[in-house]
Design a protein around this motif. Structure first.
Motif, mmCIF file in Angstrom:
data_model
loop_
_atom_site.group_PDB
_atom_site.id
_atom_site.type_symbol
_atom_site.label_atom_id
_atom_site.label_comp_id
_atom_site.label_asym_id
_atom_site.label_seq_id
_atom_site.Cartn_x
_atom_site.Cartn_y
_atom_site.Cartn_z
ATOM 1 N N MET A 1 35.877 43.401 44.191
ATOM 2 C CA MET A 1 34.929 43.223 43.104
ATOM 3 C C MET A 1 34.819 44.483 42.250
ATOM 4 O O MET A 1 34.506 44.423 41.087
ATOM 5 C CB MET A 1 33.544 42.868 43.663
ATOM 6 C CG MET A 1 33.520 41.566 44.439
ATOM 7 S SD MET A 1 33.950 40.144 43.428
ATOM 8 C CE MET A 1 32.479 40.008 42.434
ATOM 9 N N LYS A 2 35.077 45.650 42.848
ATOM 10 C CA LYS A 2 34.976 46.895 42.113
ATOM 11 C C LYS A 2 35.970 46.934 40.971
ATOM 12 O O LYS A 2 35.660 47.387 39.873
ATOM 13 C CB LYS A 2 35.213 48.076 43.048
ATOM 14 C CG LYS A 2 35.103 49.436 42.360
ATOM 15 C CD LYS A 2 35.334 50.554 43.347
ATOM 16 C CE LYS A 2 35.253 51.907 42.654
ATOM 17 N NZ LYS A 2 35.506 53.019 43.586
ATOM 18 N N ILE B 1 47.954 34.732 40.730
ATOM 19 C CA ILE B 1 47.001 35.157 39.709
ATOM 20 C C ILE B 1 45.651 34.464 39.898
ATOM 21 O O ILE B 1 44.596 35.024 39.598
ATOM 22 C CB ILE B 1 47.555 34.833 38.302
ATOM 23 C CG1 ILE B 1 48.800 35.677 38.021
ATOM 24 C CG2 ILE B 1 46.507 35.062 37.221
ATOM 25 C CD1 ILE B 1 49.520 35.289 36.735
ATOM 26 N N GLN B 2 45.679 33.241 40.404
ATOM 27 C CA GLN B 2 44.480 32.409 40.461
ATOM 28 C C GLN B 2 43.294 33.057 41.168
ATOM 29 O O GLN B 2 42.175 33.035 40.619
ATOM 30 C CB GLN B 2 44.798 31.068 41.123
ATOM 31 C CG GLN B 2 43.595 30.135 41.205
ATOM 32 C CD GLN B 2 43.967 28.766 41.726
ATOM 33 O OE1 GLN B 2 44.083 27.812 40.975
ATOM 34 N NE2 GLN B 2 44.184 28.661 43.026
ATOM 35 N N PRO B 3 43.440 33.652 42.358
ATOM 36 C CA PRO B 3 42.273 34.250 43.014
ATOM 37 C C PRO B 3 41.610 35.342 42.184
ATOM 38 O O PRO B 3 40.377 35.454 42.167
ATOM 39 C CB PRO B 3 42.855 34.815 44.319
ATOM 40 C CG PRO B 3 44.052 33.971 44.585
ATOM 41 C CD PRO B 3 44.633 33.694 43.232
ATOM 42 N N PHE B 4 42.409 36.142 41.487
ATOM 43 C CA PHE B 4 41.838 37.193 40.644
ATOM 44 C C PHE B 4 41.034 36.587 39.497
ATOM 45 O O PHE B 4 39.937 37.049 39.175
ATOM 46 C CB PHE B 4 42.947 38.091 40.095
ATOM 47 C CG PHE B 4 42.439 39.188 39.201
ATOM 48 C CD1 PHE B 4 41.821 40.305 39.732
ATOM 49 C CD2 PHE B 4 42.562 39.096 37.819
ATOM 50 C CE1 PHE B 4 41.333 41.319 38.908
ATOM 51 C CE2 PHE B 4 42.083 40.092 36.988
ATOM 52 C CZ PHE B 4 41.470 41.218 37.533
ATOM 53 N N MET C 1 44.280 28.900 49.543
ATOM 54 C CA MET C 1 44.331 30.356 49.468
ATOM 55 C C MET C 1 44.508 30.957 50.859
ATOM 56 O O MET C 1 44.191 30.333 51.869
ATOM 57 C CB MET C 1 43.054 30.897 48.818
ATOM 58 C CG MET C 1 42.904 30.519 47.360
ATOM 59 S SD MET C 1 41.447 31.290 46.612
ATOM 60 C CE MET C 1 41.553 30.636 44.946
ATOM 61 N N SER C 2 44.987 32.182 50.882
ATOM 62 C CA SER C 2 45.178 32.886 52.144
ATOM 63 C C SER C 2 43.846 33.461 52.624
ATOM 64 O O SER C 2 42.866 33.516 51.874
ATOM 65 C CB SER C 2 46.184 34.023 51.958
ATOM 66 O OG SER C 2 45.648 35.016 51.088
ATOM 67 N N GLN D 1 38.848 36.470 51.612
ATOM 68 C CA GLN D 1 38.106 37.710 51.836
ATOM 69 C C GLN D 1 37.674 38.344 50.515
ATOM 70 O O GLN D 1 36.507 38.709 50.338
ATOM 71 C CB GLN D 1 38.973 38.708 52.605
ATOM 72 C CG GLN D 1 38.331 40.091 52.746
ATOM 73 C CD GLN D 1 39.345 41.185 53.035
ATOM 74 O OE1 GLN D 1 40.516 40.906 53.308
ATOM 75 N NE2 GLN D 1 38.910 42.428 52.964
ATOM 76 N N ASP D 2 38.616 38.457 49.580
ATOM 77 C CA ASP D 2 38.315 39.083 48.291
ATOM 78 C C ASP D 2 37.275 38.296 47.507
ATOM 79 O O ASP D 2 36.327 38.865 46.950
ATOM 80 C CB ASP D 2 39.594 39.208 47.459
ATOM 81 C CG ASP D 2 40.549 40.247 48.015
ATOM 82 O OD1 ASP D 2 40.091 41.122 48.774
ATOM 83 O OD2 ASP D 2 41.749 40.178 47.696
ATOM 84 N N LEU D 3 37.435 36.985 47.458
ATOM 85 C CA LEU D 3 36.536 36.155 46.662
ATOM 86 C C LEU D 3 35.126 36.100 47.230
ATOM 87 O O LEU D 3 34.149 36.009 46.486
ATOM 88 C CB LEU D 3 37.104 34.740 46.542
ATOM 89 C CG LEU D 3 38.108 34.535 45.411
ATOM 90 C CD1 LEU D 3 38.888 33.245 45.607
ATOM 91 C CD2 LEU D 3 37.393 34.509 44.067
#
Length: 208
Positions: A1-2, A95-98, A172-173, A178-180
């Motif tokens: 998120m940063k 690209i989608q998760p970002f 998604m993996s 985790q990132d989302l």
């Protein structure tokens, strides 16, 4: 998120106008290659990203807010991605998760300003269910099981439904989940999904 926070600034309300490229579209082999071309100023790459992901972003966004709000928010995201393209991080995979991360953050920022607008996040986010259209060819016994599965999905809390949406619906993996969802490590995402699947299995074994 940063990374998203540093790269994007959602103050501009200009709309994106995307036209079909006048030259033959470049065939990008991977998302990473497409993203790098976009970062380097390739407008054809930007158009491809916009066309490929606009609908998916709207589908994701309506889990949080009304479609009219989401469409404007998606436009905002693409505007600032194009404006800040040189400052964006490299992407090794999809690209989608970002893009989901960018849109989710923007919608939550809009929610913080809700006192000054008519926008408010949907309370019951990620209302997921297995479509009855997929059960047309099933016999009555299997349709009953489908109803049981949907009831089980409905009993999950918002966080659990969100994880299911990313992992199963969007394939998604664990790293992307985790990132989302802002977990500190991949293990947390993996454990959450494992617990959800275990909970669903207790209600309905057939689909797992």
């Amino acid at each position: 998120m940063k990374v998203v926070s540093e790269a994007l600034d959602f103050n501009n309300t200009t709309t994106v106008s995307v036209k079909n490229p006048t030259v033959e579209e470049v065939r990008f082999q991977t998302d990473s290659e497409l993203w790098e071309a976009f970062k380097e100023g390739d407008e054809t790459a930007f158009i491809k990203i916009y066309n490929d992901y606009f609908e998916s972003l709207c589908d994701f966004g309506i889990q949080f807010a009304p479609l009219s709000t989401v469409k404007d928010a998606v436009q905002d995201v693409f505007i600032h991605l194009r404006t800040k393209r040189a400052q964006l991080p490299a992407l090794k995979n999809s690209i989608q998760p970002f893009l989901f991360q960018c849109l989710k953050r923007h919608l939550f920022n809009l929610n913080k300003k809700a006192a000054k607008s008519n926008f408010k996040l949907t309370e019951d986010i990620f209302e997921i269910a297995v479509s009855h259209e997929s059960a047309i060819i099933l016999n009555q016994e299997h349709k009953v099981k489908l109803e049981r599965l949907n009831r089980a999905l409905g009993k999950l809390n918002a966080k659990q439904r969100e994880a299911i949406y990313y992992y199963f619906y969007k394939e998604m993996s664990y790293e992307e989940v985790q990132d989302l969802m802002g977990f500190d490590n991949v293990k947390s995402a993996r454990n959450l999904i494992y617990k959800i699947v275990k909970k669903l299995k207790q209600t309905f074994l057939y689909f797992f």
